[in-house]
Scaffold this active site. Structure first.
Site, PDB file in Angstrom:
ATOM      1  N   ASP A 169     -25.844 -44.042 -73.702  1.00 51.28           N
ATOM      2  CA  ASP A 169     -26.984 -44.358 -74.536  1.00 51.28           C
ATOM      3  C   ASP A 169     -28.017 -45.042 -73.629  1.00 51.28           C
ATOM      4  OD1 ASP A 169     -27.114 -45.351 -78.032  1.00 51.28           O
ATOM      5  OD2 ASP A 169     -28.716 -44.877 -76.621  1.00 51.28           O
ATOM      6  N   GLU A 225     -32.367 -49.376 -85.643  1.00 54.33           N
ATOM      7  CA  GLU A 225     -31.368 -50.054 -84.818  1.00 54.33           C
ATOM      8  C   GLU A 225     -31.293 -51.543 -85.155  1.00 54.33           C
ATOM      9  OE1 GLU A 225     -32.458 -47.234 -81.014  1.00 54.33           O
ATOM     10  OE2 GLU A 225     -30.794 -48.619 -80.795  1.00 54.33           O
TER      11      GLU A 225
HETATM   12  C1  GLC Z   1     -31.297 -45.381 -78.738  1.00 57.32           C
HETATM   13  C2  GLC Z   1     -30.198 -45.007 -79.695  1.00 57.32           C
HETATM   14  C3  GLC Z   1     -29.730 -43.579 -79.574  1.00 57.32           C
HETATM   15  C4  GLC Z   1     -30.864 -42.693 -79.122  1.00 57.32           C
HETATM   16  C5  GLC Z   1     -31.269 -43.134 -77.731  1.00 57.32           C
HETATM   17  C6  GLC Z   1     -32.472 -42.341 -77.202  1.00 57.32           C
HETATM   18  O1  GLC Z   1     -31.080 -46.673 -78.245  1.00 57.32           O
HETATM   19  O2  GLC Z   1     -29.034 -45.836 -79.701  1.00 57.32           O
HETATM   20  O3  GLC Z   1     -29.212 -43.176 -80.848  1.00 57.32           O
HETATM   21  O4  GLC Z   1     -30.450 -41.344 -79.101  1.00 57.32           O
HETATM   22  O5  GLC Z   1     -31.569 -44.525 -77.649  1.00 57.32           O
HETATM   23  O6  GLC Z   1     -33.617 -42.641 -77.970  1.00 57.32           O
END
Ligand code: GLC
Length: 649
Positions: free
Chosen positions: A299, A497
């Protein structure tokens, strides 16, 4: 290292991918990958492991380094232009792919994007309801069609990889990512998640898989994100390994079987070890035991959260089983550190070749390793922003609405009446879309950022005008307010988030204005229909008590006008659409509760999974306690005739 060895060992299931039935094609792919691997230098191999973020990388960097992938993070668009056109997106993708073709290794890049409720970063795309709404609709065929529609929109912009579906099983509603989950029920997550995956990628047993109408999807986030302590985003999941398997991995197991070729590692820890550094979970469980043969992407800088020396975190994450590093900005620094580690054997050849081979294999499955591959032109078949997408969104919204209360059969409403609509939320497109919409948080968006949108207010105005009724729109009730029925629209402000993490669930604690409006309407004897925009169950007993009818609309996206389709009869005074949505999350009626009710053993404290009224049911909804129930006051939920069997399509 989690002292898993000391814990009762769990045997994880082997997930035979539906892809594996095509043995001849896979044999050809593997041969092609082996051949390409042999030709690559260590620099070219390491470059394939790097995913750089759009705001920090240029096509020239791809030409020079031959990176494996780029992504646009939430709210990042070509030239930082929120209103970039489809052509702007496609032209930039083509520039990057041309640069990749002209790089020394000549390997095309993957471009990844968070199209999590439609192609939500792109101006003029139809924004679909978030997953929590799709769980309430509980219609696998609908979810697959939404996935296919999203894939088509993503391809129109030259992008080939979607960071969806999210297969979280949220357990604590204080978590800011609850709405990205389909349900608290692992079975629903598994069924709808694999439907979304198949919609995005195509049926793995057919020729449509990874064809020109489908993209690469992502089984995310592996594993345990929904069970962190107190719902703290990226916190520590304290569950047992058997619960990790039977609850939090069920969606991933289904996704792997349905042909998932990418898994995104979760930010959270499990028993105090970050998943991004867990050899046990990423290598021993996911790859060795479950047999995952695709690649694991980190991530967003997830590797940087590992304890210890930050300089070596990316190396330790790769050695734990992450194959591609999603880097927010310092991709050059990460590239240099990984390259140095590969040169001196801190990342051995076996691990390096395994990681690169997995990435190349997925590119080969998409036909991107054929000589002179080029980004397919989509100009002749663009459907982004088309009416068919809007109709699909309206269907999803109608099926997702859940009616919690309908005293005296107030709903459905007749159009030939005097209606007053109360609250700015009725015309707030950004609020009805929620997070992950044009911007990461879904904030700082204006109505004209959504050219194809229809607000809740517009939908109501349309049906009433057609039916010969009268409608007015106000932000607050006053002494002049008069109508046959009032519709109060209210809800959560957009978030994404951890920014959406809460330490309580009471809605009126955050915004007491809607309740005040409802009570003012009560005082004027005007019946109240409440429409609640929310990314999760909240404690709303006071608002429920002050409403005659109460509908949960979740986060419906740009086509909020569809809500009126269900709320109002047609001009012939017959029901257009009845409610079919059912709660996929238990709804707390006790103000001290913040977690799901997994065993449905607290009938007075929750509305259970499967609850949802239709126009046929007559339910007497007794007054609910409005005080802190832990003070011992008794609490009465709805007393309804008959029992609810959660309908499985
Ligand atoms: C974010 C998320 C993830 C996402 C990634 C790219 O922090 O946790 O779900 O796909 O970054 O944006």
């Amino acid at each position: 290292m989690t002292d898993v060895a000391l814990m009762e060992r769990v045997v994880w299931p082997r997930c035979k991918s539906a892809l594996s039935t095509n043995t001849r094609r896979l044999a050809e792919i593997n041969k092609l990958v082996e051949a390409r691997l042999k030709d690559l230098s260590v620099e070219q191999k390491v470059a394939q492991l790097i995913q750089a973020e759009l705001a920090s990388v240029e096509p020239e960097d791809i030409r020079r380094f031959g990176l494996g992938s780029i992504l646009n993070g939430g709210g990042v668009s070509p030239n930082a232009n929120k209103r970039a056109s489809i052509e702007d997106w496609w032209n930039l993708a083509n520039e990057f792919q041309t640069a990749a073709r002209e790089s020394e290794a000549g390997i095309p890049i993957f471009w990844g994007t968070d199209a999590v409720h439609g192609h939500n970063n792109v101006f003029s795309a139809t924004i679909f309801p978030h997953n929590i709404a799709l769980g309430a609709a509980n219609d696998s065929d609908l979810v697959e069609r939404l996935g296919a529609a999203t894939a088509r929109d993503v391809l129109d912009t030259g992008i080939d990889w979607v960071f969806a579906p999210t297969l979280a099983v949220p357990c604590d509603y204080r978590w800011g990512r609850t709405y990205e989950g389909y349900s608290q029920e692992p079975e629903i997550v598994a069924r709808l998640g694999s439907a979304m995956l198949c919609g995005l990628q195509g049926d793995p047993a057919s020729t449509e898989f990874f064809d020109e109408n489908h993209v690469v999807a992502t089984s995310k986030h592996f594993v345990g994100e929904g069970s962190t302590l107190d719902g703290i985003d990226q916190g520590d999941a304290l569950c047992s390994e058997i619960d990790l398997l039977n609850i939090h991995a069920l969606g991933h197991i289904a996704a792997l079987k349905a042909g998932a070729q990418v898994v995104m590692a979760a930010f959270n820890s499990w028993n105090n070890e970050k998943v991004h550094g867990s050899w046990y979970l990423l290598q021993e469980v996911l790859k060795d035991q479950m047999g995952f043969d695709g690649f694991v992407v980190s991530d967003w800088d997830g590797f940087a959260q590992l304890d210890g020396d930050p300089e070596t975190a990316c190396i330790r994450s790769i050695n734990a089983g992450v194959d591609m590093l999603m880097v927010s900005s310092d991709w050059r620094g990460v590239y240099e550190r990984v390259l140095n580690a590969a040169r001196i054997g801190e990342i051995d050849d076996v691990r390096l070749n395994d990681a690169v081979g997995r990435i190349l294999r997925v590119k080969a499955l998409r036909g991107m390793l054929t000589p002179n591959w080029r980004l397919p032109s989509t100009r002749s078949k663009q459907t982004l922003g088309s009416n068919s997408k809007r109709e699909l969104a309206r269907e999803a919204i109608r099926k997702s609405l859940v009616m919690l209360k309908n005293s005296n059969g107030l709903l459905p409403l007749e159009t030939k009446k005097r209606i007053v609509v109360v609250g700015k939320s009725a015309r707030d497109i950004a609020q009805q879309c929620g997070g992950w919409t044009l911007t990461w948080q879904g904030t700082n968006n204006e109505t004209d950022d959504f050219p194809d949108a229809v607000s809740i207010e517009s939908g109501i105005r349309g049906v009433i005008s057609a039916g010969g009724g009268v409608v007015s729109f106000i932000d607050e009730v006053d002494d002049e307010t008069d109508a046959d029925t009032a519709i109060v629209v209210f809800g959560e402000e957009p978030y994404a988030e951890g920014e959406g993490d809460l330490n309580h669930l009471s809605f009126s604690q955050d915004d007491s204005l809607p309740l005040a409006q409802m009570k003012a309407l009560n005082a004027r004897g005007i019946p109240v229909v409440a429409l609640f925009l929310t990314g999760r169950p909240r404690w709303i007993n006071p608002e429920l008590n002050a409403s005659d009818a109460f509908v949960v609309c979740w986060l419906p996206g740009t086509q909020g006008g569809a809500i009126a389709d269900v709320l109002f009869k047609d001009s012939a005074n017959t029901v257009r659409y009845d409610f079919t949505g059912r709660l996929a999350f238990s709804w707390p009626l006790d103000s001290s509760l913040t977690c799901i009710d997994r065993d449905s053993n607290q009938p007075d404290s929750y509305l259970p999974v499967g609850y949802g009224l239709t126009y046929e049911e007559k339910v007497s909804f007794e007054q609910l306690s409005e005080t802190d129930v832990s003070m011992g006051t008794s609490l009465r939920g709805p007393s309804f005739q008959g029992s609810y069997n959660y309908p499985n399509p």
